[in-house]
Design an enzyme around this catalytic site. Structure first.
Site, PDB file in Angstrom:
ATOM      1  N   SER A 154       0.845  -1.189   0.000  1.00 46.66           N
ATOM      2  CA  SER A 154       0.000   0.000   0.000  1.00 46.66           C
ATOM      3  C   SER A 154       0.878   1.236   0.000  1.00 46.66           C
ATOM      4  CB  SER A 154      -0.895   0.018   1.244  1.00 46.66           C
ATOM      5  OG  SER A 154      -1.606   1.241   1.345  1.00 46.66           O
ATOM      6  N   TYR A 166      -2.841  -0.033  10.656  1.00 44.83           N
ATOM      7  CA  TYR A 166      -2.966  -0.614   9.309  1.00 44.83           C
ATOM      8  C   TYR A 166      -1.747  -0.254   8.464  1.00 44.83           C
ATOM      9  CZ  TYR A 166      -4.319  -1.095   4.443  1.00 44.83           C
ATOM     10  OH  TYR A 166      -4.324  -1.417   3.106  1.00 44.83           O
TER      11      TYR A 166
END
Length: 242
Positions: A154, A166
């Site tokens: 990501s 996250y």
């Protein structure tokens, strides 16, 4: 015109197609990036092992893709279930050329003070251990084929975001992916981290129509997979223009 094999044996069209077909195992394959990658791979002549928890979605996707797809219901946080699924993929298609560790989850509460420890634990089991299990389960078959491992990273795994657990899990993916690339290079394998910005997928509660589509990430994954064997595309960043 018939084509002969190495021993001078005529090969049927079906046999030649099977010999040339490559196989990709995908976790988190029932929707979003995983499903889009499966569709794109099959359209380019790959066979796919589709691994996810949602039996209904997997069955529907496999029916859409036909004989090139094998639905495999299981939990990516289980090493044994991933090993069994990889084994079934190899048995069905005769080998494994690539695996895509794509299954992942987010959090409902951001930051450390407001974060939910139970959610953190579930996230680590999937976003960290799940990726380790895919690598561990697939590595013997990939080593045999000098294959390729893809990891969904990501853009959040390359910058600091206030209190983001996250994001930290995706930092792990990027670090581990680079280390895997070095390990796999020793026997001719490749490892790629695909790093998207915001993608309009079921990952989010609300639609993101101005952001990336899963098909954009699928195209990036196939770019890495189909690069010339002399080239290892180690990281691909795909960012929305909107």
């Amino acid at each position: 015109m018939e084509t002969c094999g190495a021993a001078g044996v005529d090969l049927s069209n079906d046999e030649r197609t099977h010999d040339m077909t490559k196989t990709l195992f995908i976790t988190g394959a029932s929707s979003g990036i995983g499903a889009a990658t499966a569709r794109t791979a099959v359209s380019r002549g790959w066979s796919v092992g589709l691994f996810a928890r949602s039996e209904d979605k997997l069955t529907a996707l496999a029916e859409e893709l036909g004989d090139a797809a094998l639905p495999l219901v299981g939990d990516a946080t289980s090493l044994e279930e991933q090993r069994a699924a990889v084994g079934k993929t190899v048995d069905r298609f005769g080998g494994l050329n690539a695996a895509f560790a794509n299954a992942g989850t987010g959090l409902s509460a951001a930051g450390t003070e407001k974060g939910d420890p139970d959610e953190w634990e579930a996230l680590v089991h999937l976003n960290v251990l799940g990726f380790l299990w895919t690598a561990k389960a697939a590595m013997p078959a990939l080593k045999s084929s000098k294959g390729h491992l893809l990891l969904t990273g990501s853009a959040a795994g390359r910058r600091h975001i206030k209190g983001s657990v996250y994001g930290a899990s995706k930092w792990f993916v990027h670090g581990y992916g680079g280390n895997l690339a070095e390990e796999m290079r020793e026997w001719g394998g490749r490892c790629t981290v695909i790093a998207p910005g915001m993608v309009d997928t079921p990952f989010f509660d609300e639609a993101k129509p101005d952001k990336l589509k899963p098909e954009d990430i699928a195209d990036a994954a196939m770019f890495a997979l189909e690069a010339d064997p002399r080239a290892c595309v180690q990281e691909v960043f795909v960012m929305p223009t909107g």
